[in-house]
Design an enzyme around this catalytic site. Sequence first.
Site, PDB file in Angstrom:
ATOM      1  CG  HIS A  35      -1.982  -1.141   1.144  1.00 46.99           C
ATOM      2  ND1 HIS A  35      -1.327  -2.369   1.560  1.00 46.99           N
ATOM      3  CD2 HIS A  35      -3.174  -1.336   0.824  1.00 46.99           C
ATOM      4  CE1 HIS A  35      -2.405  -3.359   1.434  1.00 46.99           C
ATOM      5  NE2 HIS A  35      -3.569  -2.480   1.155  1.00 46.99           N
ATOM      6  CG  HIS A 262      -5.861   1.986  -0.208  1.00 44.99           C
ATOM      7  ND1 HIS A 262      -5.862   2.324   1.056  1.00 44.99           N
ATOM      8  CD2 HIS A 262      -6.110   0.634  -0.507  1.00 44.99           C
ATOM      9  CE1 HIS A 262      -6.062   1.023   1.715  1.00 44.99           C
ATOM     10  NE2 HIS A 262      -6.295   0.152   0.914  1.00 44.99           N
ATOM     11  CD  GLU A 404     -21.461  -8.203  24.014  1.00 42.35           C
ATOM     12  OE1 GLU A 404     -21.583  -7.331  23.265  1.00 42.35           O
ATOM     13  OE2 GLU A 404     -22.470  -8.375  24.781  1.00 42.35           O
ATOM     14  CG  HIS A 465     -30.926 -14.970  25.229  1.00 47.78           C
ATOM     15  ND1 HIS A 465     -31.305 -14.420  24.585  1.00 47.78           N
ATOM     16  CD2 HIS A 465     -30.373 -14.336  26.461  1.00 47.78           C
ATOM     17  CE1 HIS A 465     -31.109 -12.906  24.921  1.00 47.78           C
ATOM     18  NE2 HIS A 465     -30.525 -13.148  26.168  1.00 47.78           N
TER      19      HIS A 465
END
Length: 649
Positions: A35, A262, A404, A465
């Site tokens: 890059h 890029h 999380e 769940h």
Amino acid sequence: MIFKKEKEENKEDYRVINNMRALALDAINKANSGHPGICLGAAPILYTLYAKHLSVDLDNPKWYNRDRFVLSAGHGAPLFYSMLYMLGIIGMEDMKELRQLGSITPGHPEITTPFVDMATGPLGQGIASAVGMAIAERYLNSAYNKSLINHYTYVLCGDGDLEEGVSYESLALASRLKLNKLIILYDSNDITLDGKLSLSSSEDIITRFKSLNFNILVVNGESVNEIDEAITRCYDSEMPSIIICKTVIGKFSSLEGTSAVHGKPLNEEEISKIKEKLEVINSPFTVSGDAMNYFRDTIKLRMHYILREWTRKYENLKAEEKEKYDKLFNLENTYDLGNLKFEYEDLSLRDISGNILNAIADDFPLLIGGSADLSSSCKTSLKNTTNFDENNYKGRNINFGIREHAMGSILNGMALLGLRPFGSTFLVFSDYLRPAIRMSALMDLPVIYVFTHDSITVGEDGATHEPIEQLASLELIPNLYVYRPYDVNELLSCYRDILANKHPSVLVLPRDNKGISELTKNNKIENGAYILKKEETKDFVTLIANGEELGLTMQVSDNLNALNIDTRIISMPCMKNFGTQDSRSIIPKTKVFAITYGVKNYYYKFTDKVIGMINFGISAKKEDVLNHFGYNADLITEKVREFLGDKNE
Ligand SMILES: Cc1ncc(C[n+]2csc(CCOP(=O)(O)OP(=O)(O)O)c2C)c(N)n1
Ligand SMILES: [Mg+2]
């Protein structure tokens, strides 16, 4: 705050910077991969940090109190390598071997290359792990030693890192905890891979960081003086800092300011033109020796006194203290459980786990962690300590919030500093932090994940769940040690195995199983699986299970025995350990049945005769859920008999 520095820029600085730029382009060109955009645009940032600020011992990449540097924009690796070359740390051959097999200059350096504390392939991870490093530094500074451990954590990130959600999660926590030794250097070029940043973002980044109460500075990213001054101003901040460095991607190339530069190597003609503009030697892989010397000498001179002082303090430690610090500094953080005292009578396995974790923590200060707002459910609160907080960095309970993903990445950063961090949530939410778990496994970091509520037996909360595919999918991750014990005996051995080793591990526990067996006393968790109940004849059926299902499996075995069908039961609490052992012979080739509350695929490498789930769960009482899906000892006994009949036909 935007400020301008009047001082004239130093030409010597730019000689180093431009050599770094040119060398990175040569390496990318030879590899035909890499890059160039960030290498041209962000070189002054990296240079200024290293030359003027980063506390580092060029002769000892592992010096413990070094400032940590995280290359969150990991695609800038060639620039980092060319800087290491300029510092005399890696050789020209290494530069020529960029991204080639076995080189120390791989695509993303992760943690294998000297002086790379961490680099991110997946954008965003680096920022979040840097937050973990900053947490670990504050903890060790408070709980261990203020004068030996007191460093900064720097991150170089790009637009992509800040677009990723994990950067929001983790920086919100960094703000809440006032981690003022965290300094983010943002390569703000308003371009990403597909085009302008504005294609996908209209966010006012300054307002975002104002709302986080960050210390914010905006500078011209081409100006060494401005970057230098901005970093200095961060030292007094009570909050974490972000220095927004306005840069131009692919600067000096004909494609500057566009996404075309890029990630596409530039051709030789283009590189030659750039080198003319940069006023560097116009032949491949040739840099100025004077520039190298200047760069190295600048750092050596700046660090001389600092290193001497640190060494003096370290040498003054008493012998037994020194031993403790040497262990930390060498990342020796295994722990021998010995004879732990803890309560387990008539408790659920997750409660017992909490008691074991607490008993360990009382004796093992490197164990520190928390939960994504489920510590009371996962039983991971440490009782004899306090919350880790802005006025109490000694505390060992970290409130990650319902974040999380950030929790996982933060644990990685903490582990990189030598801690044994743990984090907890429900197994079904492990998907939320999977990218972080993958990084733990990739970097072989000793993170402990505690995931409870591990199957359809959570019942009433319903299908969302009830984990179905999570266990099998975690098992798929290489180098991740997933433990699923049945009872207190196996659980204790799991903790013993986890802490005796330094691998990333996941401890999977049920919500309310209280089962306990005499047979598990002789478990061999280090082998991954063992014969829980031995057969009595030569003609027998083998039943495999782990975790809560082992109780049901024992009932099925009793049923079969009553029908004069002999059985062997194999408990398999750690499939990864089993896979690395020479003990697969305990599983015969025929008449093998497995029972799981998760997807059947989990056991397919051992047998295709699996009693397991093929769809999502359902909301009902635990017993009703189990009956609904046929998890009943009598029904399974019949199924096994049917299987056997199939076999005999
Ligand atoms: C999680 C993740 N998604 C996608 C990518 C692929 N990728 C690498 S760099 C990049 C663009 C990043 O833009 P920016 O951070 O602004 O870097 P710049 O183009 O300015 O060098 C993308 C999409 C990745 N490495 N990680
Ligand atoms: Mg960008």
